[in-house]
Scaffold this motif. Structure first.
Motif, PDB file in Angstrom:
ATOM      1  N   ILE A 126       8.993  -5.762   4.094  1.00 56.22           N
ATOM      2  CA  ILE A 126       9.414  -4.566   3.084  1.00 56.22           C
ATOM      3  C   ILE A 126       9.933  -3.261   4.032  1.00 56.22           C
ATOM      4  N   VAL A 127      11.047  -3.092   3.585  1.00 57.10           N
ATOM      5  CA  VAL A 127      11.564  -1.899   4.332  1.00 57.10           C
ATOM      6  C   VAL A 127      11.765  -0.646   3.346  1.00 57.10           C
ATOM      7  N   VAL A 128      11.093   0.417   3.685  1.00 53.61           N
ATOM      8  CA  VAL A 128      11.288   1.584   2.696  1.00 53.61           C
ATOM      9  C   VAL A 128      11.970   2.478   3.296  1.00 53.61           C
ATOM     10  N   ASN A 129      13.121   2.550   2.991  1.00 51.00           N
ATOM     11  CA  ASN A 129      14.515   3.072   3.625  1.00 51.00           C
ATOM     12  C   ASN A 129      14.715   4.644   3.080  1.00 51.00           C
ATOM     13  N   LYS A 130      15.436   5.413   3.884  1.00 52.18           N
ATOM     14  CA  LYS A 130      15.920   6.765   3.637  1.00 52.18           C
ATOM     15  C   LYS A 130      14.481   7.529   3.763  1.00 52.18           C
ATOM     16  N   GLY A 142       5.874   1.956  -1.290  1.00 49.46           N
ATOM     17  CA  GLY A 142       5.181   0.773  -0.863  1.00 49.46           C
ATOM     18  C   GLY A 142       4.533   0.149  -1.779  1.00 49.46           C
ATOM     19  N   ASP A 143       3.640   0.866  -2.603  1.00 49.32           N
ATOM     20  CA  ASP A 143       2.777   0.278  -3.799  1.00 49.32           C
ATOM     21  C   ASP A 143       3.594  -0.380  -4.825  1.00 49.32           C
ATOM     22  N   LEU A 149       5.654  -7.688  -6.296  1.00 51.15           N
ATOM     23  CA  LEU A 149       5.428  -8.955  -5.367  1.00 51.15           C
ATOM     24  C   LEU A 149       4.080  -9.799  -6.348  1.00 51.15           C
ATOM     25  N   LEU A 150       3.420  -8.764  -6.738  1.00 51.36           N
ATOM     26  CA  LEU A 150       2.330  -9.679  -7.545  1.00 51.36           C
ATOM     27  C   LEU A 150       2.951 -10.037  -8.874  1.00 51.36           C
ATOM     28  N   GLU A 151       3.633  -9.141  -9.642  1.00 48.89           N
ATOM     29  CA  GLU A 151       4.288  -9.665 -10.946  1.00 48.89           C
ATOM     30  C   GLU A 151       4.912 -10.972 -10.744  1.00 48.89           C
ATOM     31  N   LEU A 152       5.605 -10.958  -9.408  1.00 47.75           N
ATOM     32  CA  LEU A 152       6.396 -12.250  -9.274  1.00 47.75           C
ATOM     33  C   LEU A 152       5.960 -13.341  -8.754  1.00 47.75           C
ATOM     34  N   ASP A 153       4.350 -13.278  -8.672  1.00 46.17           N
ATOM     35  CA  ASP A 153       3.450 -14.444  -8.239  1.00 46.17           C
ATOM     36  C   ASP A 153       3.507 -14.761  -6.820  1.00 46.17           C
ATOM     37  N   LEU A 159       2.298 -11.303  -0.023  1.00 50.16           N
ATOM     38  CA  LEU A 159       1.432 -10.011  -0.510  1.00 50.16           C
ATOM     39  C   LEU A 159       0.913  -9.257   0.828  1.00 50.16           C
ATOM     40  N   ASP A 160       0.905  -9.946   1.850  1.00 46.30           N
ATOM     41  CA  ASP A 160       0.521  -9.221   3.109  1.00 46.30           C
ATOM     42  C   ASP A 160       1.730  -8.759   3.810  1.00 46.30           C
TER      43      ASP A 160
END
Ligand code: GDP
Length: 314
Positions: A126-130, A142-143, A149-153, A159-160
């Motif tokens: 996961i890249v949180v950009n800007k 981030g959350d 990701l949870l919603e998409l199984d 998830l880690d």
């Protein structure tokens, strides 16, 4: 055999979330082909130069180097598609960067592509950009990504996923949202550590699924894909078949092979299992075909038609 000298990744990003800027910076901070003779020797007769000039502008994929490892970066269509393009592209890689704007958060348009990456069991960074944005919401975004990701199984492993905070504009990355980075090293290190190296037997019979096609006036149709098994050489005879088209089996000769180097393609003499290549010589080649060693027909299946989920059709 594991290709420890190679990583193949795709970037999933909503338009304007900063993909181009970040990739440019990765190319600047990473080395280039010339300093890293880890791929096959470069072929540079005048014919190749001419061909190369002609196809440079077609390059959609890029490659950079870090600590002697070549990182192929493959572009994904940033939206839902009906033709299976997303799957084919994602099948070339072993992991994805999920790039998200630090203020806007994840956008619904990239959901479909992310879902496909998760289904293929790819590892996600996961890249949180800007992160330099004054209105950045680093922790919340981030959350939000984790919720998605949870919603998409996503699996427990997905998830880690590691979270990196970047500013493509400033060329910095950090694992700590409270501290600005100084360069992109944390991103490169995470790619090398977390994304698996591609695997494949370079001595087996050649096998490559054609993931996309380009065209160029000099060399005609160009097949793009990742070599699944074996080694491909310039001048070599190959067979073409297709899992879904029963009567397709033709032969042809590879006239030139290209690999990615920064924003260009360079001609190489040969490439082997794990490499993402573009090559010319097969006039009838189509997306979804499998390139095999002569008469060793072993077509690779792929999902032909993918239906976007209902929420994606806007
Ligand atoms: P792409 O559409 O995802 O390829 O996004 P671009 O790289 O073209 O960037 C879209 C816009 O965001 C441009 O106006 C960039 O100048 C801006 N941008 C890109 N990266 C950053 C960043 O790290 N910080 C800030 N504040 N703006 C950025």
């Amino acid at each position: 055999m594991l290709r420890e000298d190679l990583r193949n990744i795709a970037i999933i990003a909503h338009v304007d979330h900063g993909k181009t800027t970040l990739v440019d910076e990765m190319l600047k901070q990473g080395g280039s082909f010339r300093e890293n003779q880890v791929v096959a020797e470069r072929v540079m007769d005048s014919g190749d130069l001419e061909r190369e000039r002609g196809i440079t502008i077609l390059a959609k994929n890029t490659a950079t180097y870090y600590n002697g490892v070549k990182i192929n970066i493959v572009d994904t269509p940033g939206h839902a598609d009906f033709g299976g393009e997303v799957e084919r592209v994602l099948k070339m890689v072993n992991g994805v960067l999920l790039l998200v704007d630090s203020f806007e958060g994840p956008m619904p348009q990239t959901r479909f592509v992310l879902q496909k990456a998760l289904e293929l069991n790819h590892r996600v960074i996961i890249v949180v950009n800007k992160m330099d944005r004054p209105d950045a919401r680093l922790n919340e975004v981030g959350d939000e990504v984790l919720e998605l990701l949870l919603e998409l199984d996503a699996t427990d492993e997905q998830l880690d996923s590691p979270i990196i905070y970047c500013s493509g504009r400033e060329g910095t990355a950090t694992m700590d949202p409270n501290r600005k980075g100084t360069d992109l090293k944390p991103l490169f290190d995470t790619i090398l550590d977390y994304i698996p190296a591609p695997e494949g037997d370079p001595d087996g019979p050649l096998q490559m699924l054609v993931s996309s096609i380009d065209y160029n006036d000099y060399v005609g149709r160009i097949a793009v894909g990742r070599i699944e098994r074996g080694t491909i050489k310039t001048g070599q005879e190959v067979s073409l078949c297709d899992y879904h088209v029963e009567d397709l089996c033709t032969n042809g000769r590879v006239t030139a092979i290209y690999q990615y180097d920064g924003l260009k393609r360079v001609a190489v003499e040969e490439a082997k299992a794990g490499d993402i290549v573009a090559f010319s010589g097969l006039e009838n080649v189509n997306i979804g075909n499998t390139v095999c060693a002569p008469y060793e027909f072993e077509p690779i299946p792929f999902v032909k038609i993918s239906e976007p989920t209902v929420e994606m059709t806007f």
